[in-house]
Design an enzyme around this catalytic site. Sequence first.
Site, PDB file in Angstrom:
ATOM      1  N   ARG A   1      -1.001  -8.793  13.236  1.00 25.90           N
ATOM      2  CA  ARG A   1      -1.375  -7.687  12.487  1.00 25.90           C
ATOM      3  C   ARG A   1      -2.183  -8.519  11.285  1.00 25.90           C
ATOM      4  O   ARG A   1      -3.573  -7.948  10.862  1.00 25.90           O
ATOM      5  CB  ARG A   1      -0.351  -6.994  11.899  1.00 25.90           C
TER       6      ARG A   1
ATOM      7  N   LYS B   1       0.897  -1.136   0.041  1.00 27.62           N
ATOM      8  CA  LYS B   1      -0.119   0.125   0.012  1.00 27.62           C
ATOM      9  C   LYS B   1       0.960   1.183  -0.140  1.00 27.62           C
ATOM     10  O   LYS B   1       0.573   1.889  -1.063  1.00 27.62           O
ATOM     11  CB  LYS B   1      -0.984   0.166   1.191  1.00 27.62           C
TER      12      LYS B   1
ATOM     13  N   ARG C   1     -10.055   0.579   8.604  1.00 28.91           N
ATOM     14  CA  ARG C   1      -9.765  -0.620   8.693  1.00 28.91           C
ATOM     15  C   ARG C   1     -10.783  -1.486   9.532  1.00 28.91           C
ATOM     16  O   ARG C   1     -10.634  -2.677   9.837  1.00 28.91           O
ATOM     17  CB  ARG C   1      -8.378  -0.579   9.875  1.00 28.91           C
TER      18      ARG C   1
ATOM     19  N   ARG D   1      11.937  -5.331   5.253  1.00 34.42           N
ATOM     20  CA  ARG D   1      11.501  -3.997   4.872  1.00 34.42           C
ATOM     21  C   ARG D   1      12.649  -3.202   5.736  1.00 34.42           C
ATOM     22  O   ARG D   1      12.750  -3.255   6.964  1.00 34.42           O
ATOM     23  CB  ARG D   1      10.153  -3.697   5.281  1.00 34.42           C
TER      24      ARG D   1
ATOM     25  N   ARG E   1      10.855  -0.985  11.310  1.00 33.16           N
ATOM     26  CA  ARG E   1       9.705  -0.610  12.426  1.00 33.16           C
ATOM     27  C   ARG E   1       9.605  -1.746  13.540  1.00 33.16           C
ATOM     28  O   ARG E   1       9.814  -2.844  13.324  1.00 33.16           O
ATOM     29  CB  ARG E   1       8.213  -0.733  11.298  1.00 33.16           C
TER      30      ARG E   1
END
Length: 213
Positions: free
Chosen positions: A170, A13, A86, A125, A159
């Site tokens: 998540r 996203k 969400r 990431r 993160r």
Amino acid sequence: MNIILLGPPGAGKGTQARILVEERGMTQLSTGDMLREAKDSGTEMGKIVADVMARGDLVTDEIVIGLIREKLAEGGNGFIFDGFPRTLAQADALAQLLNECGQTLDRVVELRVDDEALVARITARSTCGNCGEVYNDITKPIPADGKCSNCGGTEFKRRADDNEDSLKKRLMEYYKQTSPLIGYYYAKGQHTRVDGLGEIDEVKSAIAEKLDG
Ligand code: AP5
Ligand code: MG
């Protein structure tokens, strides 16, 4: 045109939103980025959400709807909602907020990626600490000179919630609370789906087809 990018953690996203900002001058509204900013700047709200986010739980509807309300009140258009809504309550609130400022929701683009690929993407990431450009150790490595290709920054962050335990949480939150939005927007005739498993450029082209078609 106002659009939602809908998809599980790691679907791409943020990556695709940044491309749309650059190529089409749209405005990215990422509630995840806003919450991380609040956390890093040590505001009261940031302190409240830090643990919730690190665990991979959802922050309350009230907080995130408040953040989006503030951004929409600043004006503008061509919004990309990234990571919002969400929950069904957030989707209803977004419809009302857009209505209040005379705007419409034009497309909901679901990025479809299987769970195994998500784990691999998220655990590799990093992001530029200065401009937020998203990198991946395997698919989009930081340039060899150690400088961000977008801004030249030299600090990169991982993160706190990009570990396997938080990611599992998540993902479960996505399936329980967010995936019902697929049916919600399908019923309104606004839902479209894109295969998010291809390369970044292929996904970009697939999204463009949905937006321009
Ligand atoms: P948020 O920041 O929104 O995180 P998320 O939804 O978990 O999604 P990610 O940002 O992890 O993934 P992404 O889809 O943006 O993927 P990316 O482009 O980075 O939310 C974080 C937390 O904040 C939540 O858990 C919650 O606590 C809270 N929160 C936020 N919004 C909320 C809300 N509305 N309500 C309640 N709580 C909220 O890509 C991932 C990696 O893959 C990168 O390394 C990238 O380089 C790579 N990649 C991307 N595309 C490709 C591709 N096509 N091929 C190969 N690699 C790719
Ligand atoms: Mg993101």
